[in-house]
Design a protein around this motif. Sequence first.
Motif, PDB file in Angstrom:
ATOM      1  N   THR A 262      35.843  37.785  56.585  1.00  0.00           N
ATOM      2  CA  THR A 262      35.936  37.837  55.337  1.00  0.00           C
ATOM      3  C   THR A 262      36.550  37.801  54.814  1.00  0.00           C
ATOM      4  N   GLN A 263      37.190  37.575  53.415  1.00  0.00           N
ATOM      5  CA  GLN A 263      38.377  37.396  52.305  1.00  0.00           C
ATOM      6  C   GLN A 263      38.342  38.625  51.177  1.00  0.00           C
ATOM      7  N   PRO A 264      39.493  38.681  50.427  1.00  0.00           N
ATOM      8  CA  PRO A 264      39.264  39.098  49.536  1.00  0.00           C
ATOM      9  C   PRO A 264      38.116  38.890  48.678  1.00  0.00           C
ATOM     10  N   GLY A 265      37.373  39.606  48.005  1.00  0.00           N
ATOM     11  CA  GLY A 265      36.603  38.947  46.758  1.00  0.00           C
ATOM     12  C   GLY A 265      35.537  38.048  47.803  1.00  0.00           C
ATOM     13  N   GLU A 266      35.029  38.641  48.880  1.00  0.00           N
ATOM     14  CA  GLU A 266      33.977  37.765  49.583  1.00  0.00           C
ATOM     15  C   GLU A 266      32.987  39.503  50.062  1.00  0.00           C
ATOM     16  N   THR A 267      32.049  39.302  51.447  1.00  0.00           N
ATOM     17  CA  THR A 267      30.765  39.960  51.050  1.00  0.00           C
ATOM     18  C   THR A 267      30.544  39.665  52.575  1.00  0.00           C
TER      19      THR A 267
END
Length: 386
Positions: A262-267
């Motif tokens: 996951t990238q920042p802002g993703e879950t």
Amino acid sequence: MTALRERLIELTCDLIRIDARNPWLIEGAPGEGAIAGDVASRAGALPSIEVSVEEVEPGRPNVLARLRGSGDGPTICLNAHLDTVGDASWPGRSMAPVVDGDRLTGLGAADDKGHCAAVLLALEALARRPTPLRGDVVAAFVMDEEATSLGTQALVRDHRFDAAVIVEPFGLGRTIVTHQGFGWIDITVHGRAAHGSAPERGIDAISRMARVVDRLDALGRAWAAAPHPLNGATVYHASTIEGGSDYATYPARATLGIEIGTQPGETIAARVADIEAIFDDLRRELPGFEAEVAVRLDRDPFLAVGHEPLLAALDRAGVAVTGGPFEPAGENAWMDAALVQAAGIPTLSIGAGGGNLHAPDEWVSIPELEAIALVLEATCVDFCGT
């Protein structure tokens, strides 16, 4: 050879000789007890250092070494981990360190025993300063980073800091300000057991799992085509698979283990939704398709927040020691920085370069490790104040 370089080599070699393989990864491995005792003894011998050994699991402690300032400055934490992965590919020599020119080879040389040594020597230099710092410096030597990060979880649960530097082998000149999160996920597809000669009664779970894998691969290619500017392509790969009972029977069950980023802002919840959307498509294509998802481990991505004063101190230290500031960078791997930042502690990561991490003949750059020790010392002086 400088005195610091000589002592850094000696200390790193001593730590490499101590078996600190993580028992979560390797059955029967001893864990961090012995190396924690050694580090605690060395830190306790320094002037004005308060040492606490905080057991997280039986025989597996964190070691905290605190240099108290005058009391009116901020507190910085230097975090390095005590444990290592296994050495199945190079037993017998993994804990026999070798120095060859500017490289020091051995299990944990880069990840992370060399950095434990750099933190210890930076702490020693700070403890011997004639002028005390205004703020506290806490060197946290944590357990279990290579597995489930129980050490850093306990650290941020029980202690508060104004900033933290996670010291890992990223290469001199880079400051890690972001990295990917990840999930370890099991996908189970159900079939129906039947005699191999009775296709009208059997449902092949393995064949249906192959359809799932095809669609997961397509998702992985889509993520790779749109990489994060610092963290690179979102991680995805199949990790394990099991299913079926014998050659003569339709398999009633197949389970695939995957690692997914996951990238920042993703879950991970969004990734699970992606997988369930694949299931929905396959239910329309395959009568009686049944599948489920189980998240085994979920770690959030890291994005530094409120880190500007720490970054400024690191940059000034970089200029003083190496002649230039640190370049903000990202990583596609996960590390404990995410846990520390999630606790509300502004966090960055730096470290010396190395190679063959988690592989035979792991090595660390001795000149870069020496520079990191000096950068850590200078950063603490700048950040905590004099």
